[in-house]
Scaffold this motif. Structure first.
Motif, PDB file in Angstrom:
ATOM      1  N   GLU A 112       5.643   1.861  -8.077  1.00 56.62           N
ATOM      2  CA  GLU A 112       7.065   1.759  -8.408  1.00 56.62           C
ATOM      3  C   GLU A 112       7.953   2.042  -7.201  1.00 56.62           C
ATOM      4  O   GLU A 112       8.900   1.299  -6.922  1.00 56.62           O
ATOM      5  N   ARG A 113       7.643   3.099  -6.453  1.00 61.49           N
ATOM      6  CA  ARG A 113       8.479   3.453  -5.303  1.00 61.49           C
ATOM      7  C   ARG A 113       8.263   2.497  -4.130  1.00 61.49           C
ATOM      8  O   ARG A 113       9.204   2.168  -3.406  1.00 61.49           O
ATOM      9  N   VAL A 114       7.022   2.068  -3.923  1.00 58.50           N
ATOM     10  CA  VAL A 114       6.765   1.096  -2.853  1.00 58.50           C
ATOM     11  C   VAL A 114       7.541  -0.188  -3.120  1.00 58.50           C
ATOM     12  O   VAL A 114       8.170  -0.753  -2.212  1.00 58.50           O
ATOM     13  N   THR A 134      10.546  -1.698  -0.868  1.00 56.07           N
ATOM     14  CA  THR A 134      10.393  -3.077  -0.408  1.00 56.07           C
ATOM     15  C   THR A 134      11.626  -3.897  -0.780  1.00 56.07           C
ATOM     16  O   THR A 134      12.142  -4.680   0.037  1.00 56.07           O
ATOM     17  N   ALA A 135      12.113  -3.727  -2.000  1.00 57.94           N
ATOM     18  CA  ALA A 135      13.313  -4.444  -2.442  1.00 57.94           C
ATOM     19  C   ALA A 135      14.519  -4.050  -1.596  1.00 57.94           C
ATOM     20  O   ALA A 135      15.361  -4.894  -1.260  1.00 57.94           O
ATOM     21  N   LEU A 175       0.799  -1.222   0.000  1.00 61.44           N
ATOM     22  CA  LEU A 175       0.000   0.000   0.000  1.00 61.44           C
ATOM     23  C   LEU A 175       0.833   1.274   0.000  1.00 61.44           C
ATOM     24  O   LEU A 175       0.564   2.194  -0.766  1.00 61.44           O
ATOM     25  N   LEU A 176       1.828   1.346   0.868  1.00 66.36           N
ATOM     26  CA  LEU A 176       2.640   2.558   0.944  1.00 66.36           C
ATOM     27  C   LEU A 176       3.944   2.274   1.656  1.00 66.36           C
ATOM     28  O   LEU A 176       4.071   1.282   2.384  1.00 66.36           O
ATOM     29  N   ALA A 177       4.911   3.153   1.441  1.00 61.76           N
ATOM     30  CA  ALA A 177       6.198   3.116   2.126  1.00 61.76           C
ATOM     31  C   ALA A 177       6.436   4.493   2.729  1.00 61.76           C
ATOM     32  O   ALA A 177       6.211   5.509   2.076  1.00 61.76           O
TER      33      ALA A 177
END
Length: 287
Positions: free
Chosen positions: A251-253, A257-258, A234-236
């Protein structure tokens, strides 16, 4: 993504999307003509014309501006009708981060992501693992006489987080717990008995909740991380100190996560070895 389609299909989609945007906004042909500075007959031709011809850039831009959509969407260069400004506003937010235990914003994000995996790199020890004594030592200087009330109110939220259906992965740099055990740096002045009690609590919670709760230790000399929490897909959220910087675009989340998953892969102390590591840390506490 690069969009390459037949020019006749692009023109047909322009007509369809222009009509859709006008309907969504409740804009008539006459109103759009006035706003764009063209004749009503020109708008009618844009909507009902045939063939592969498209209007010039000026007209496309004026129509997009009037209707609150992007030129890229009208021209089938994007599947998102929102303007770049609107996309940025929804995908990136900057909110205040009060110096408090599990503030309302953080708790709301946890509730929103209930059932998803939570990945967390805290700024210090994670609040959800702290003893009441350590919470009082850390927050009393900032909260003053309201510290007890704030800690009491936050305990329910911390309990909810520990008992929720979300899996938690927490990654800490090695130096954080080393400094805690030796009472140096940020933890200077914290009594040895409180440090031992805290290390025992981390071990107890880890044993109780593992594998749903997994704590990893990484070597910051090899791999670095700023404080960050990833709430499932959902979000970072990056913690900046005074503010949270929250990303919701996929893309940014996925990128953040990576990054977190790299911390786990490179962990100097994997989750299954945390009990032994905590025993070594207790031996470092003087007294």
């Amino acid at each position: 993504m690069r969009y390459k389609i037949d020019k006749r299909l692009r023109a047909a989609q322009f007509r369809t999307r222009l009509a859709q945007a006008m309907q969504n906004r409740g804009v008539t042909q006459s109103a759009l003509a006035r706003a764009t500075g063209v004749d009503r007959s020109t708008i009618s031709q844009l909507l009902k014309g045939e063939g592969a011809r498209l209007p010039n850039a000026q007209v496309v831009g004026e129509c997009a501006s009037m209707l609150g959509v992007s030129c890229d969407w009208l021209l089938s260069l994007s599947d998102r009708p929102e303007t770049a400004t609107d996309l940025l506003a929804t995908s990136l937010t900057l909110t205040e981060a009060p110096r408090a235990l599990v503030d309302e914003q953080i708790f709301n994000w946890h509730r929103e992501a209930a059932g998803y995996k939570i990945r967390h790199v805290p700024a210090a020890l994670p609040d959800m693992l702290k003893t009441r004594a350590v919470l009082e030592w850390e927050y009393a200087p900032h909260l003053g006489r309201t510290a007890q009330q704030a800690i009491g109110a936050s305990e329910d939220r911390l309990a909810w987080m520990r008992e929720s259906q979300s899996d938690y992965e927490i990654a800490l740099p090695l130096y954080e717990l080393d400094s805690f055990a030796t009472g140096t740096g940020y933890y200077t002045g914290l009594a040895p008995e409180l440090r031992v009690e805290q290390l025992d609590r981390i071990e107890a919670i880890h044993a109780q909740l593992y594998p749903r709760l997994r704590v990893y230790m990484f070597d910051a000399r090899r791999i670095f991380s700023a404080p960050v929490t990833v709430f499932g897909p959902l979000l970072a959220v990056l913690y900046l100190g005074r503010n949270y910087l929250a990303f919701r675009d996929t893309e940014r989340v996925q990128a953040i996560t990576a990054h977190f998953d790299d911390l786990v892969r490179e962990a100097a102390v994997p989750a299954r070895e945390m009990p032994a590591h905590l025993a070594r840390l207790r031996a470092m506490v003087p007294g």
